[in-house]
Scaffold this active site. Structure first.
Site, PDB file in Angstrom:
ATOM      1  N   PRO A 100      50.795 -53.193  75.912  1.00 12.63           N
ATOM      2  CG  PRO A 100      51.889 -51.151  75.555  1.00 12.63           C
ATOM      3  CD  PRO A 100      50.990 -52.157  74.908  1.00 12.63           C
ATOM      4  CD  GLU A 127      49.782 -43.002  71.411  1.00 14.92           C
ATOM      5  OE1 GLU A 127      50.866 -42.877  70.806  1.00 14.92           O
ATOM      6  OE2 GLU A 127      49.689 -42.978  72.651  1.00 14.92           O
ATOM      7  NE  ARG A 165      61.437 -72.836  75.686  1.00 12.77           N
ATOM      8  CZ  ARG A 165      61.828 -73.263  76.876  1.00 12.77           C
ATOM      9  NH1 ARG A 165      61.007 -73.193  77.900  1.00 12.77           N
ATOM     10  NH2 ARG A 165      63.029 -73.770  77.038  1.00 12.77           N
ATOM     11  CG  ASP A 180      58.023 -79.338  85.016  1.00 16.48           C
ATOM     12  OD1 ASP A 180      57.068 -79.763  85.577  1.00 16.48           O
ATOM     13  OD2 ASP A 180      58.145 -79.350  83.798  1.00 16.48           O
TER      14      ASP A 180
HETATM   15  C1  LIG Z   1      53.823 -47.977  70.273  1.00 16.80           C
HETATM   16  S1  LIG Z   1      52.853 -49.283  70.936  1.00 16.80           S
HETATM   17  C2  LIG Z   1      51.384 -48.446  71.584  1.00 16.80           C
HETATM   18  C3  LIG Z   1      51.503 -48.168  73.052  1.00 16.80           C
HETATM   19  C4  LIG Z   1      50.222 -47.560  73.711  1.00 16.80           C
HETATM   20  N1  LIG Z   1      50.034 -46.153  73.324  1.00 16.80           N
HETATM   21  C5  LIG Z   1      50.370 -47.644  75.221  1.00 16.80           C
HETATM   22  O1  LIG Z   1      51.097 -46.832  75.813  1.00 16.80           O
HETATM   23  O2  LIG Z   1      49.767 -48.591  75.775  1.00 16.80           O
HETATM   24  C6  LIG Z   1      52.249 -50.110  69.482  1.00 16.80           C
HETATM   25  C7  LIG Z   1      51.864 -51.580  69.680  1.00 16.80           C
HETATM   26  O3  LIG Z   1      53.011 -52.354  70.094  1.00 16.80           O
HETATM   27  C8  LIG Z   1      52.574 -53.470  70.875  1.00 16.80           C
HETATM   28  N2  LIG Z   1      53.296 -53.462  72.146  1.00 16.80           N
HETATM   29  C9  LIG Z   1      54.136 -52.457  72.575  1.00 16.80           C
HETATM   30  N3  LIG Z   1      54.664 -52.779  73.773  1.00 16.80           N
HETATM   31  C10 LIG Z   1      54.162 -54.007  74.116  1.00 16.80           C
HETATM   32  C11 LIG Z   1      54.313 -54.875  75.266  1.00 16.80           C
HETATM   33  N4  LIG Z   1      55.084 -54.534  76.283  1.00 16.80           N
HETATM   34  N5  LIG Z   1      53.640 -56.075  75.262  1.00 16.80           N
HETATM   35  C12 LIG Z   1      52.831 -56.410  74.234  1.00 16.80           C
HETATM   36  N6  LIG Z   1      52.644 -55.631  73.133  1.00 16.80           N
HETATM   37  C13 LIG Z   1      53.293 -54.445  73.075  1.00 16.80           C
HETATM   38  C14 LIG Z   1      51.037 -53.349  71.037  1.00 16.80           C
HETATM   39  O4  LIG Z   1      50.426 -54.231  70.110  1.00 16.80           O
HETATM   40  C15 LIG Z   1      50.776 -51.868  70.722  1.00 16.80           C
HETATM   41  O5  LIG Z   1      49.468 -51.652  70.179  1.00 16.80           O
END
Ligand SMILES: C[S@@+](CC[C@H](N)C(=O)[O-])C[C@H]1O[C@@H](n2cnc3c(N)ncnc32)[C@H](O)[C@@H]1O
Length: 259
Positions: A100, A127, A165, A180
């Site tokens: 995230p 986490e 895609r 596009d």
């Molecule tokens: C519970 S989340 C950890 C969040 C982290 N503590 C933070 O606040 O950045 C567990 C995993 O879900 C994935 N994940 C969660 N939200 C995501 C998002 N918006 N985009 C991409 N991956 C996400 C990531 O791989 C992350 O390591």
């Protein structure tokens, strides 16, 4: 492989996903055009279990956060071994960690990835991921939006679907032509995370996290969160506003960068 016209056939675009839940794949990617294209060999998918690289009888992959706090962190040594295994089969492919706090997944990024040989995707859980593996393996952090999923698998699927895609032959011409066209403190990107081992690949966990001094640890984390938000998503700071103490922390972060 050579095609009838004498041109070299392109190897199928290949997605390699490191996950604690390989059974989730291909999941929705087996449906519709992406699924048909997968069957036709226009792209390839491999889901590898991170647990294969875990320790002991229970194949442990995670540990408690350095410096204390909630949740568990995926270990750098486990992930390092998993990534090295995945990359050996696809050395030219970019390595992406779904997170995230990554750069936003945009159509520009999707198109860039579609032009390449494939992608290695690390799906996090818990986490987060020990920061050292992100840096040591030069993982590009990519987010699918400003919200937190339970794990990276759905995000990996979103990315793969968006790229597939774009691959030649996956959508029919008509569809192609028509085509596009986040947190430590609320509103901030997360700070880096670390766990055992204390030294990995020559890199040590930041000393403050091993100090046991909770107030200093919290201060450090907030500073990192402010600094990363300022570096990567400055609009988040504008939207949120900063307290006088946060302004001071951000200034410290900037000064530390210069030194
Ligand atoms: C519970 S989340 C950890 C969040 C982290 N503590 C933070 O606040 O950045 C567990 C995993 O879900 C994935 N994940 C969660 N939200 C995501 C998002 N918006 N985009 C991409 N991956 C996400 C990531 O791989 C992350 O390591």
């Amino acid at each position: 492989m050579t095609e009838p016209g004498g041109t070299q056939a392109r190897a199928p675009w290949r997605a390699t996903v490191l996950t604690l839940f390989p059974e989730l794949f291909p999941g929705p990617l087996s449906a519709s055009r992406a699924g048909e294209a997968l069957k036709q060999g226009l792209w390839a998918l491999e889901a590898i279990s991170i647990r294969e690289f875990g320790f002991g009888r229970h194949r442990a992959v995670d540990d408690t956060p350095a410096g204390g706090g909630a949740g568990m962190i995926l270990r750098a040594d486990v992930l390092g071994a998993a990534i090295d295994h995945a990359v050996a089969g696809n050395p030219q492919s970019p390595r992406i960690c779904l997170s995230p706090r990554g750069e936003p997944l945009t159509q520009l990024v999707v198109r860039e990835l579609a032009k390449g040989p494939g992608v290695m995707l690390l799906a996090g859980r818990f986490e987060g991921i020990d920061q050292r593996v992100i840096e040591a393996r030069a993982l590009r952090e990519v987010s699918i939006g400003d919200y937190v999923l339970s794990g990276g698998e759905l995000a990996a699927m979103v990315l793969i679907d968006a790229v597939v895609r774009q691959l030649p032959g996956v959508l029919n011409d008509e569809q192609s032509a028509a085509e596009d066209s986040f947190a430590r403190s609320a509103g901030l990107l997360d700070c880096p995370h670390y766990t055992r081992p204390e030294v990995w690949d020559g890199e040590a966990v930041p000393a403050v996290l091993m100090s046991g001094h909770h107030a200093q640890i919290e201060r450090w984390r907030l500073k990192q969160a402010l600094g990363r938000s300022w570096q990567r998503r400055p609009e988040l700071l504008e939207r949120r506003g900063l307290s006088a103490e946060e302004v001071k922390l951000l200034e410290e972060f900037r000064q530390e960068l210069k030194n």
